[in-house]
Design a protein around this motif. Structure first.
Motif, PDB file in Angstrom:
ATOM      1  N   GLU A 104      15.707   7.476  -5.913  1.00 59.08           N
ATOM      2  CA  GLU A 104      16.049   6.329  -6.780  1.00 59.08           C
ATOM      3  C   GLU A 104      15.328   5.059  -6.327  1.00 59.08           C
ATOM      4  OE1 GLU A 104      20.315   6.253  -6.520  1.00 59.08           O
ATOM      5  OE2 GLU A 104      20.468   8.135  -7.653  1.00 59.08           O
ATOM      6  N   ALA A 105      15.016   4.983  -5.022  1.00 55.51           N
ATOM      7  CA  ALA A 105      14.320   3.812  -4.481  1.00 55.51           C
ATOM      8  C   ALA A 105      12.801   3.934  -4.630  1.00 55.51           C
ATOM      9  CB  ALA A 105      14.692   3.621  -3.019  1.00 55.51           C
ATOM     10  N   GLY A 106      12.337   4.980  -5.301  1.00 53.69           N
ATOM     11  CA  GLY A 106      10.902   5.133  -5.533  1.00 53.69           C
ATOM     12  C   GLY A 106      10.177   5.867  -4.426  1.00 53.69           C
ATOM     13  N   LEU A 107      10.932   6.528  -3.553  1.00 52.67           N
ATOM     14  CA  LEU A 107      10.306   7.306  -2.471  1.00 52.67           C
ATOM     15  C   LEU A 107      10.235   8.765  -2.894  1.00 52.67           C
ATOM     16  CD1 LEU A 107      12.226   5.594   0.461  1.00 52.67           C
ATOM     17  CD2 LEU A 107       9.798   5.339  -0.061  1.00 52.67           C
ATOM     18  N   ARG A 108       9.053   9.355  -2.736  1.00 59.98           N
ATOM     19  CA  ARG A 108       8.842  10.756  -3.105  1.00 59.98           C
ATOM     20  C   ARG A 108       8.954  11.622  -1.852  1.00 59.98           C
ATOM     21  NH1 ARG A 108       6.454  12.825  -7.379  1.00 59.98           N
ATOM     22  NH2 ARG A 108       5.604  10.824  -7.992  1.00 59.98           N
ATOM     23  N   VAL A 109       9.694  12.726  -1.956  1.00 54.64           N
ATOM     24  CA  VAL A 109       9.832  13.655  -0.830  1.00 54.64           C
ATOM     25  C   VAL A 109       8.600  14.557  -0.829  1.00 54.64           C
ATOM     26  CG1 VAL A 109      11.251  15.445   0.235  1.00 54.64           C
ATOM     27  CG2 VAL A 109      12.345  13.580  -1.052  1.00 54.64           C
ATOM     28  N   VAL A 110       7.642  14.298   0.061  1.00 50.53           N
ATOM     29  CA  VAL A 110       6.400  15.088   0.065  1.00 50.53           C
ATOM     30  C   VAL A 110       6.446  16.235   1.073  1.00 50.53           C
ATOM     31  CG1 VAL A 110       5.006  13.198  -0.856  1.00 50.53           C
ATOM     32  CG2 VAL A 110       5.118  13.527   1.619  1.00 50.53           C
ATOM     33  N   ALA A 111       7.523  16.289   1.883  1.00 53.02           N
ATOM     34  CA  ALA A 111       7.767  17.424   2.781  1.00 53.02           C
ATOM     35  C   ALA A 111       9.236  17.378   3.161  1.00 53.02           C
ATOM     36  CB  ALA A 111       6.893  17.342   4.026  1.00 53.02           C
ATOM     37  N   LEU A 156       8.617  10.871   3.461  1.00 55.11           N
ATOM     38  CA  LEU A 156       8.811  10.114   2.219  1.00 55.11           C
ATOM     39  C   LEU A 156       7.574   9.268   1.959  1.00 55.11           C
ATOM     40  CD1 LEU A 156      12.439   8.824   2.963  1.00 55.11           C
ATOM     41  CD2 LEU A 156      11.762  10.955   1.820  1.00 55.11           C
ATOM     42  N   GLU A 157       7.108   9.283   0.725  1.00 51.25           N
ATOM     43  CA  GLU A 157       5.898   8.552   0.355  1.00 51.25           C
ATOM     44  C   GLU A 157       6.198   7.556  -0.768  1.00 51.25           C
ATOM     45  OE1 GLU A 157       1.782  10.519  -0.127  1.00 51.25           O
ATOM     46  OE2 GLU A 157       2.493  10.240  -2.186  1.00 51.25           O
ATOM     47  N   GLY A 158       5.626   6.371  -0.653  1.00 49.05           N
ATOM     48  CA  GLY A 158       5.776   5.371  -1.711  1.00 49.05           C
ATOM     49  C   GLY A 158       5.157   4.060  -1.279  1.00 49.05           C
ATOM     50  N   GLU A 159       5.202   3.077  -2.191  1.00 48.56           N
ATOM     51  CA  GLU A 159       4.730   1.731  -1.852  1.00 48.56           C
ATOM     52  C   GLU A 159       5.596   1.183  -0.720  1.00 48.56           C
ATOM     53  OE1 GLU A 159       2.194  -0.373  -2.917  1.00 48.56           O
ATOM     54  OE2 GLU A 159       1.441   1.514  -3.743  1.00 48.56           O
ATOM     55  N   ASN A 160       4.976   0.717   0.339  1.00 43.58           N
ATOM     56  CA  ASN A 160       5.710   0.147   1.486  1.00 43.58           C
ATOM     57  C   ASN A 160       6.872   1.040   1.923  1.00 43.58           C
ATOM     58  OD1 ASN A 160       4.093  -2.239   1.470  1.00 43.58           O
ATOM     59  ND2 ASN A 160       5.274  -2.939  -0.284  1.00 43.58           N
ATOM     60  N   ALA A 161       6.571   2.333   2.053  1.00 45.91           N
ATOM     61  CA  ALA A 161       7.632   3.318   2.281  1.00 45.91           C
ATOM     62  C   ALA A 161       8.469   3.035   3.533  1.00 45.91           C
ATOM     63  CB  ALA A 161       7.026   4.715   2.371  1.00 45.91           C
ATOM     64  N   ALA A 193       0.830  -1.205   0.000  1.00 44.77           N
ATOM     65  CA  ALA A 193       0.000   0.000   0.000  1.00 44.77           C
ATOM     66  C   ALA A 193       0.866   1.257   0.000  1.00 44.77           C
ATOM     67  CB  ALA A 193      -0.905  -0.011   1.229  1.00 44.77           C
ATOM     68  N   LEU A 194       0.276   2.364  -0.492  1.00 47.85           N
ATOM     69  CA  LEU A 194       0.978   3.645  -0.456  1.00 47.85           C
ATOM     70  C   LEU A 194       1.081   4.074   0.993  1.00 47.85           C
ATOM     71  CD1 LEU A 194       2.112   5.568  -2.642  1.00 47.85           C
ATOM     72  CD2 LEU A 194       0.067   6.949  -2.322  1.00 47.85           C
ATOM     73  N   GLU A 195       2.299   4.386   1.398  1.00 45.44           N
ATOM     74  CA  GLU A 195       2.583   4.663   2.800  1.00 45.44           C
ATOM     75  C   GLU A 195       3.450   5.909   2.895  1.00 45.44           C
ATOM     76  OE1 GLU A 195       3.227   0.649   5.465  1.00 45.44           O
ATOM     77  OE2 GLU A 195       4.995   1.565   4.607  1.00 45.44           O
ATOM     78  N   ARG A 196       3.462   6.483   4.105  1.00 46.03           N
ATOM     79  CA  ARG A 196       4.392   7.584   4.384  1.00 46.03           C
ATOM     80  C   ARG A 196       5.283   7.204   5.544  1.00 46.03           C
ATOM     81  NH1 ARG A 196       0.451  12.906   3.640  1.00 46.03           N
ATOM     82  NH2 ARG A 196       0.693  13.002   1.384  1.00 46.03           N
ATOM     83  N   THR A 197       6.530   7.650   5.479  1.00 46.63           N
ATOM     84  CA  THR A 197       7.444   7.441   6.601  1.00 46.63           C
ATOM     85  C   THR A 197       8.181   8.738   6.886  1.00 46.63           C
ATOM     86  OG1 THR A 197       9.083   5.923   7.537  1.00 46.63           O
ATOM     87  CG2 THR A 197       9.447   6.636   5.265  1.00 46.63           C
TER      88      THR A 197
END
Ligand code: CMP
Length: 139
Positions: A28-35, A76-81, A1-5
């Motif tokens: 590069e690992a597919g994590l988006r910096v959302v803040a 950081l946001e992404g699948e299984n973040a 699931a889409l998760e935030r860490t």
């Protein structure tokens, strides 16, 4: 699931201008910096953030270190973040960290280990809320 860490780029890394290189590893690992923001903790804030470790022998060293230089706090946001971020960070002790991980490439020691990342969904939620308001999270 889409998760935030929640992630911290720690004093040893900000001091050595590694903010960009570490952020690139997340992306590069597919994590988006959302803040993201650069801050300097007070001792009281460091003690509160690391409260779970207050009885550990390294608590004083850890909190003094965390206020020694600015840090960069990120969501950081992404699948299984949460798990993905922990993979990219590598083991807490850089001596045990796998090739290609942030701690293998950049960390100096178990204390000066360049990054922090949430260990579970509940802590991720708490840590994000401690540093960011909802308005600052832009997915
Ligand atoms: P972090 O993920 O930020 O959570 C707690 C931190 O305590 C950990 O990363 C390490 O940097 C630090 N830590 C753990 N063990 C030790 C130790 N033996 N000596 C100093 N710092 C430690």
């Amino acid at each position: 699931a889409l998760e935030r860490t929640f992630s911290i780029i720690k004093p040893d890394a900000t001091k050595r201008n590694l903010t960009g290189k570490i952020t690139a590893k997340f992306e590069e690992a597919g994590l988006r910096v959302v803040a993201s923001k650069r801050i300097q903790l007070t001792l009281a804030q460091a003690q509160e953030f690391y409260g779970v470790h207050k009885d550990r022998p390294f608590f004083g060293e850890l909190t003094e270190y965390m206020i020694s230089e600015p840090i960069v706090v990120q969501v950081l946001e992404g699948e299984n973040a949460i798990a993905r971020n922990r993979e990219v960070m590598g083991a807490t002790n850089p001596a045990d960290a796998a090739e290609g991980t942030i701690r293998k490439e950049f960390a100096l020691s178990i204390g000066e280990n360049s990054v922090h990342g949430s260990d579970a969904p509940e802590t991720a939620k708490e840590e994000i809320a401690y540093f960011f308001s909802g308005l600052e999270l832009v997915g």
